[in-house]
Design a protein around this motif. Structure first.
Motif, PDB file in Angstrom:
ATOM      1  N   GLU A  97     -35.010  38.796 -90.261  1.00  0.00           N
ATOM      2  CA  GLU A  97     -34.151  39.383 -89.244  1.00  0.00           C
ATOM      3  C   GLU A  97     -33.526  38.316 -88.341  1.00  0.00           C
ATOM      4  OE1 GLU A  97     -34.411  43.056 -86.112  1.00  0.00           O
ATOM      5  OE2 GLU A  97     -36.181  41.791 -86.309  1.00  0.00           O
ATOM      6  N   GLY A  98     -34.314  37.348 -87.923  1.00  0.00           N
ATOM      7  CA  GLY A  98     -33.838  36.320 -87.001  1.00  0.00           C
ATOM      8  C   GLY A  98     -32.813  35.368 -87.600  1.00  0.00           C
ATOM      9  N   ALA A  99     -32.665  35.371 -88.917  1.00  0.00           N
ATOM     10  CA  ALA A  99     -31.715  34.472 -89.568  1.00  0.00           C
ATOM     11  C   ALA A  99     -30.380  35.144 -89.856  1.00  0.00           C
ATOM     12  CB  ALA A  99     -32.322  33.943 -90.870  1.00  0.00           C
ATOM     13  N   LEU A 100     -30.275  36.440 -89.577  1.00  0.00           N
ATOM     14  CA  LEU A 100     -29.024  37.155 -89.839  1.00  0.00           C
ATOM     15  C   LEU A 100     -28.008  36.895 -88.735  1.00  0.00           C
ATOM     16  CD1 LEU A 100     -30.343  40.598 -91.123  1.00  0.00           C
ATOM     17  CD2 LEU A 100     -29.500  38.652 -92.460  1.00  0.00           C
ATOM     18  N   VAL A 101     -26.738  36.843 -89.122  1.00  0.00           N
ATOM     19  CA  VAL A 101     -25.635  36.628 -88.180  1.00  0.00           C
ATOM     20  C   VAL A 101     -24.682  37.808 -88.336  1.00  0.00           C
ATOM     21  CG1 VAL A 101     -23.743  35.119 -87.513  1.00  0.00           C
ATOM     22  CG2 VAL A 101     -25.870  34.137 -88.413  1.00  0.00           C
ATOM     23  N   PHE A 102     -24.377  38.462 -87.230  1.00  0.00           N
ATOM     24  CA  PHE A 102     -23.558  39.668 -87.245  1.00  0.00           C
ATOM     25  C   PHE A 102     -22.183  39.414 -86.651  1.00  0.00           C
ATOM     26  CE2 PHE A 102     -27.966  41.021 -87.071  1.00  0.00           C
ATOM     27  CZ  PHE A 102     -28.017  41.986 -88.069  1.00  0.00           C
ATOM     28  N   ASP A 103     -21.234  40.277 -87.021  1.00  0.00           N
ATOM     29  CA  ASP A 103     -19.926  40.300 -86.392  1.00  0.00           C
ATOM     30  C   ASP A 103     -20.129  40.535 -84.890  1.00  0.00           C
ATOM     31  OD1 ASP A 103     -16.867  40.708 -86.827  1.00  0.00           O
ATOM     32  OD2 ASP A 103     -17.469  42.420 -85.588  1.00  0.00           O
ATOM     33  N   ALA A 104     -19.235  40.016 -84.066  1.00  0.00           N
ATOM     34  CA  ALA A 104     -19.356  40.159 -82.610  1.00  0.00           C
ATOM     35  C   ALA A 104     -19.412  41.612 -82.168  1.00  0.00           C
ATOM     36  CB  ALA A 104     -18.198  39.450 -81.921  1.00  0.00           C
ATOM     37  N   SER A 105     -18.843  42.528 -82.944  1.00  0.00           N
ATOM     38  CA  SER A 105     -18.851  43.945 -82.568  1.00  0.00           C
ATOM     39  C   SER A 105     -20.221  44.598 -82.762  1.00  0.00           C
ATOM     40  CB  SER A 105     -17.797  44.718 -83.372  1.00  0.00           C
ATOM     41  OG  SER A 105     -18.122  44.705 -84.756  1.00  0.00           O
ATOM     42  N   VAL A 106     -21.096  43.946 -83.490  1.00  0.00           N
ATOM     43  CA  VAL A 106     -22.465  44.448 -83.688  1.00  0.00           C
ATOM     44  C   VAL A 106     -23.294  43.840 -82.567  1.00  0.00           C
ATOM     45  CG1 VAL A 106     -24.397  44.631 -85.295  1.00  0.00           C
ATOM     46  CG2 VAL A 106     -22.056  44.547 -86.170  1.00  0.00           C
ATOM     47  N   ALA A 107     -23.197  44.464 -81.397  1.00  0.00           N
ATOM     48  CA  ALA A 107     -23.646  43.814 -80.179  1.00  0.00           C
ATOM     49  C   ALA A 107     -25.003  44.255 -79.646  1.00  0.00           C
ATOM     50  CB  ALA A 107     -22.596  44.022 -79.082  1.00  0.00           C
ATOM     51  N   ASP A 108     -25.557  45.346 -80.138  1.00  0.00           N
ATOM     52  CA  ASP A 108     -26.833  45.803 -79.587  1.00  0.00           C
ATOM     53  C   ASP A 108     -27.813  46.120 -80.713  1.00  0.00           C
ATOM     54  OD1 ASP A 108     -26.124  48.352 -80.572  1.00  0.00           O
ATOM     55  OD2 ASP A 108     -25.341  48.988 -78.642  1.00  0.00           O
ATOM     56  N   ASP A 109     -29.054  46.394 -80.323  1.00  0.00           N
ATOM     57  CA  ASP A 109     -30.104  46.647 -81.314  1.00  0.00           C
ATOM     58  C   ASP A 109     -29.817  47.873 -82.168  1.00  0.00           C
ATOM     59  OD1 ASP A 109     -31.497  44.405 -80.522  1.00  0.00           O
ATOM     60  OD2 ASP A 109     -32.853  45.497 -79.184  1.00  0.00           O
ATOM     61  N   ALA A 110     -29.195  48.888 -81.596  1.00  0.00           N
ATOM     62  CA  ALA A 110     -28.882  50.099 -82.371  1.00  0.00           C
ATOM     63  C   ALA A 110     -27.867  49.785 -83.471  1.00  0.00           C
ATOM     64  CB  ALA A 110     -28.349  51.194 -81.450  1.00  0.00           C
ATOM     65  N   ALA A 111     -26.849  48.998 -83.151  1.00  0.00           N
ATOM     66  CA  ALA A 111     -25.844  48.625 -84.147  1.00  0.00           C
ATOM     67  C   ALA A 111     -26.460  47.728 -85.224  1.00  0.00           C
ATOM     68  CB  ALA A 111     -24.669  47.922 -83.479  1.00  0.00           C
ATOM     69  N   LYS A 112     -27.355  46.839 -84.828  1.00  0.00           N
ATOM     70  CA  LYS A 112     -28.041  45.984 -85.805  1.00  0.00           C
ATOM     71  C   LYS A 112     -28.938  46.821 -86.707  1.00  0.00           C
ATOM     72  CE  LYS A 112     -27.835  41.841 -82.994  1.00  0.00           C
ATOM     73  NZ  LYS A 112     -28.557  40.855 -82.190  1.00  0.00           N
ATOM     74  N   ALA A 113     -29.602  47.816 -86.156  1.00  0.00           N
ATOM     75  CA  ALA A 113     -30.464  48.691 -86.955  1.00  0.00           C
ATOM     76  C   ALA A 113     -29.654  49.430 -88.018  1.00  0.00           C
ATOM     77  CB  ALA A 113     -31.197  49.679 -86.059  1.00  0.00           C
ATOM     78  N   ILE A 114     -28.444  49.825 -87.675  1.00  0.00           N
ATOM     79  CA  ILE A 114     -27.568  50.482 -88.659  1.00  0.00           C
ATOM     80  C   ILE A 114     -27.236  49.505 -89.785  1.00  0.00           C
ATOM     81  CG2 ILE A 114     -25.240  51.413 -89.003  1.00  0.00           C
ATOM     82  CD1 ILE A 114     -25.552  52.655 -86.148  1.00  0.00           C
ATOM     83  N   LYS A 115     -26.928  48.265 -89.440  1.00  0.00           N
ATOM     84  CA  LYS A 115     -26.640  47.248 -90.463  1.00  0.00           C
ATOM     85  C   LYS A 115     -27.869  47.021 -91.349  1.00  0.00           C
ATOM     86  CE  LYS A 115     -22.480  46.769 -89.300  1.00  0.00           C
ATOM     87  NZ  LYS A 115     -21.497  47.452 -90.129  1.00  0.00           N
ATOM     88  N   HIS A 116     -29.054  47.007 -90.753  1.00  0.00           N
ATOM     89  CA  HIS A 116     -30.284  46.844 -91.530  1.00  0.00           C
ATOM     90  C   HIS A 116     -30.432  47.992 -92.531  1.00  0.00           C
ATOM     91  CE1 HIS A 116     -32.351  44.410 -88.056  1.00  0.00           C
ATOM     92  NE2 HIS A 116     -31.282  43.802 -88.549  1.00  0.00           N
ATOM     93  N   GLN A 117     -30.146  49.216 -92.094  1.00  0.00           N
ATOM     94  CA  GLN A 117     -30.224  50.380 -92.981  1.00  0.00           C
ATOM     95  C   GLN A 117     -29.200  50.282 -94.111  1.00  0.00           C
ATOM     96  OE1 GLN A 117     -29.660  53.663 -90.302  1.00  0.00           O
ATOM     97  NE2 GLN A 117     -31.740  53.547 -89.485  1.00  0.00           N
ATOM     98  N   GLN A 118     -28.012  49.817 -93.796  1.00  0.00           N
ATOM     99  CA  GLN A 118     -26.971  49.682 -94.815  1.00  0.00           C
ATOM    100  C   GLN A 118     -27.382  48.642 -95.864  1.00  0.00           C
ATOM    101  OE1 GLN A 118     -23.614  48.805 -92.288  1.00  0.00           O
ATOM    102  NE2 GLN A 118     -23.199  50.970 -91.883  1.00  0.00           N
ATOM    103  N   LEU A 119     -27.965  47.530 -95.418  1.00  0.00           N
ATOM    104  CA  LEU A 119     -28.444  46.526 -96.365  1.00  0.00           C
ATOM    105  C   LEU A 119     -29.586  47.084 -97.209  1.00  0.00           C
ATOM    106  CD1 LEU A 119     -28.381  43.301 -94.153  1.00  0.00           C
ATOM    107  CD2 LEU A 119     -26.858  43.842 -96.065  1.00  0.00           C
ATOM    108  N   ALA A 120     -30.478  47.844 -96.587  1.00  0.00           N
ATOM    109  CA  ALA A 120     -31.611  48.434 -97.310  1.00  0.00           C
ATOM    110  C   ALA A 120     -31.138  49.356 -98.425  1.00  0.00           C
ATOM    111  CB  ALA A 120     -32.520  49.175 -96.342  1.00  0.00           C
ATOM    112  N   ALA A 121     -30.009  50.009 -98.243  1.00  0.00           N
ATOM    113  CA  ALA A 121     -29.452  50.869 -99.295  1.00  0.00           C
ATOM    114  C   ALA A 121     -29.089  50.057-100.541  1.00  0.00           C
ATOM    115  CB  ALA A 121     -28.219  51.608 -98.772  1.00  0.00           C
TER     116      ALA A 121
END
Length: 130
Positions: A97-121
C-alpha cells in the motif's frame, strides 16, 4: 552533521508476491505528457487503449481510466510521445500500500480504498506491509 543515506525505492518495495511474471505483467502504452513513478495506479482509456494515472472520477479525455486496472513497475520520465512500459495487470499478486502512487484527484482514504477495490477485481491485492 552528515546526511543519512536513503536508498531509492525498488521493485521489491512495491511487489510483495506475484504468481508468475509471464502471466501477471504486460507491456502497455502510457499517455504522453506526464512522468509516471514506479507504483503509479493506472487506468485504461477506453477510446485509445492507452494507460494513464487513474483519476477519482470520470474525466474528459480519460474516459475509462477512472477504473484502476494496473500498477506501473518502473519509473517512466515525462515524454511528448506515448511510451511503452511494463505494468502489473492481473494477479494473483500482492502490492504494498505504501508504495502506490495515485493521481492527485485520489486525495483521501475513501478514494484510495475504491482504487484498492478496483485493483482487487483484477487480482492485484493491496496490503499494508513493511
Amino acid at each position: 552533521m552528515s546526511t543519512p543515506f536513503v536508498s531509492p525505492a525498488t521493485l521489491g518495495d512495491l511487489v510483495k508476491r506475484e504468481y508468475d511474471r509471464g502471466y501477471t505483467r504486460e507491456t502497455v502504452t502510457l499517455k504522453a505528457g506526464a512522468a509516471y513513478p514506479m507504483g503509479a495506479v493506472l487506468g485504461r482509456i477506453t477510446a485509445s487503449g492507452v494507460y494513464a494515472l487513474s483519476p477519482a472520477a470520470p474525466t474528459t479525455g480519460l474516459e475509462g481510466a477512472e477504473i484502476a486496472c494496473a500498477v506501473l513497475l518502473d519509473d517512466v520520465p515525462a515524454s511528448t510521445t506515448d511510451t511503452q512500459a511494463v505494468v502489473l495487470v492481473r494477479g494473483p499478486a500482492i502490492v504494498a500500500e505504501g508504495a502506490l502512487v495515485f493521481d492527485a484527484s485520489v486525495a483521501d482514504d475513501a478514494a484510495k480504498a475504491i482504487k484498492h477495490q478496483q485493483l482487487a477485481a483484477h487480482g492485484i491485492v493491496v496490503r499494508q506491509v513493511a
